[in-house]
Design a protein around this motif. Structure first.
Motif, short mmCIF file in Angstrom:
data_model
loop_
_atom_site.label_atom_id
_atom_site.label_comp_id
_atom_site.label_asym_id
_atom_site.label_seq_id
_atom_site.Cartn_x
_atom_site.Cartn_y
_atom_site.Cartn_z
N PRO A 134 0.82 -1.21 0.00
CA PRO A 134 0.00 0.00 0.00
C PRO A 134 0.85 1.26 0.00
CG PRO A 134 0.12 -0.91 2.21
CD PRO A 134 0.96 -1.80 1.35
N GLU A 135 0.33 2.33 -0.57
CA GLU A 135 1.01 3.62 -0.52
C GLU A 135 -0.04 4.72 -0.68
OE1 GLU A 135 4.17 4.94 0.15
OE2 GLU A 135 2.94 6.73 -0.04
N LEU A 136 -0.02 5.66 0.29
CA LEU A 136 -1.00 6.74 0.32
C LEU A 136 -0.74 7.80 -0.75
CD1 LEU A 136 -3.32 7.17 2.30
CD2 LEU A 136 -1.75 8.37 3.81
N ASP A 158 -5.00 3.96 1.99
CA ASP A 158 -4.58 3.79 3.38
C ASP A 158 -4.25 2.33 3.68
OD1 ASP A 158 -4.25 3.79 6.11
OD2 ASP A 158 -6.08 4.92 6.53
N ALA A 159 -3.05 2.11 4.19
CA ALA A 159 -2.62 0.75 4.55
C ALA A 159 -3.58 0.10 5.54
CB ALA A 159 -1.22 0.81 5.14
N ARG A 160 -4.17 0.88 6.43
CA ARG A 160 -5.06 0.32 7.46
C ARG A 160 -6.31 -0.31 6.82
NH1 ARG A 160 -4.20 1.67 13.04
NH2 ARG A 160 -5.86 0.17 13.36
N GLN A 181 7.83 -4.09 7.81
CA GLN A 181 7.17 -2.98 8.51
C GLN A 181 8.10 -1.77 8.43
OE1 GLN A 181 4.31 -2.24 9.74
NE2 GLN A 181 4.90 -0.41 10.85
N ASP A 182 7.86 -0.89 7.42
CA ASP A 182 8.82 0.18 7.13
C ASP A 182 8.10 1.51 6.93
OD1 ASP A 182 11.36 1.21 6.65
OD2 ASP A 182 11.33 0.72 4.51
N ALA A 183 7.16 1.79 7.86
CA ALA A 183 6.45 3.09 7.81
C ALA A 183 7.37 4.17 8.36
CB ALA A 183 5.19 3.00 8.65
#
Ligand SMILES: C[S@@+](CC[C@H](N)C(=O)[O-])C[C@H]1O[C@@H](n2cnc3c(N)ncnc32)[C@H](O)[C@@H]1O
Length: 251
Positions: free
Chosen positions: A91-93, A139-141, A156-158
């Motif tokens: 995912p990418e916003l 949104d990744a969520r 996990q690289d936010a």
């Protein structure tokens, strides 16, 4: 040209370019560890140390950003002559970032993936015999709720917990856990106790990923792994009694 109102390209210490985000006031990678080096040593090497013999490997790459973790995974796959099929979901916003990546100055190791980079930048999807890569612009969520028992690996690289907390909460990691297989593992650069606690509260065992040319990072899994040293989380909690994991309700 990659530079725009929100991003500036920055040379990192291993000679590869990363970017600085004006919106988050943070670099996309550690400039000291180096963009390509960080991706390899904190995500790809530890994950493939455990998973490289599987025939099919399903990866969640949180979040795509400049795409280093996805591209370094392809690079590892090619250079190690792996026969597995890789499925990468990311995912990418920031959709304008994705569009601009066809102009990013990637390290020479990614030259062979020029077509893939362009295809992802234009259509957000790429597939051939070895690779399936899907970008989700949003949104990744929301995205992670679609997956149950699917992932072998989660990168996990936010951005950091302080600038992007909703991708580090206890509830967030519960949703991530839902998407992971029982023998899956998660890699992250974060060694913050609050992050490790949020994982621990969801049943993860925590491990230290350390090496000579980078700062320590974390590996997490539900199963015992003999390849990494366990973090004594109970001891750390006892030494920091006021520590708590991030919670959705606060953001
Ligand atoms: C540290 S960067 C990712 C770096 C990336 N792994 C790489 O190798 O280039 C974090 C990314 O998360 C994205 N982001 C922030 N919040 C998000 C959200 N809720 N859903 C999806 N993407 C998000 C940002 O736009 C940014 O591109």
């Amino acid at each position: 040209m990659f530079n725009d109102a929100l991003h500036t390209m920055t040379l990192s210490d291993d000679g590869s370019y990363t970017a600085y985000s004006k919106e988050y006031d943070e670099h996309y990678h550690s400039t000291k560890d180096g963009a390509l080096n960080e991706s390899l040593v904190k995500h790809i090497y530890p994950a493939f140390k455990i998973k490289q013999h599987q025939k099919k490997i399903v990866i969640l790459d949180i979040c795509y950003g400049l795409g280093f973790n996805t591209l370094a995974t392809l690079y590892y796959h090619k250079t190690h002559n792996l026969k597995s099929k890789l499925y990468i979901y990311s995912p990418e916003l920031d959709s304008s970032l994705i569009q601009s990546l066809k102009d990013f100055s990637y390290p020479k190791e990614f030259n062979i993936f020029k077509d893939i980079i362009e295809e992802l930048s234009l259509n957000n999807l790429y597939e051939d015999k070895q690779f399936y890569i899907e970008l989700f612009l949003g949104d990744a969520r929301e995205y992670i709720k679609r997956f149950h028992n699917r992932f072998d690996i989660v990168y996990q690289d936010a951005f950091s917990p302080s600038s992007n907390p909703t991708l580090w909460t206890r509830e967030y990691f519960k949703e991530i856990k839902e998407g992971m297989k029982e023998d899956a593992l998660l890699t992250t650069y974060s060694i913050a106790l609050a992050t490790r606690l949020a994982l621990y509260e969801n049943g993860f065992i925590l491990y230290i990923n350390s090496g000579e040319n980078y700062r320590d990072a974390t590996v997490a899994s539900f199963k015992k792994l003999s390849e990494f040293k366990v973090v004594d989380i109970e001891h750390k909690i006892a030494c920091n009694p006021s520590i708590y994991s991030l919670r959705d309700e606060k953001y």
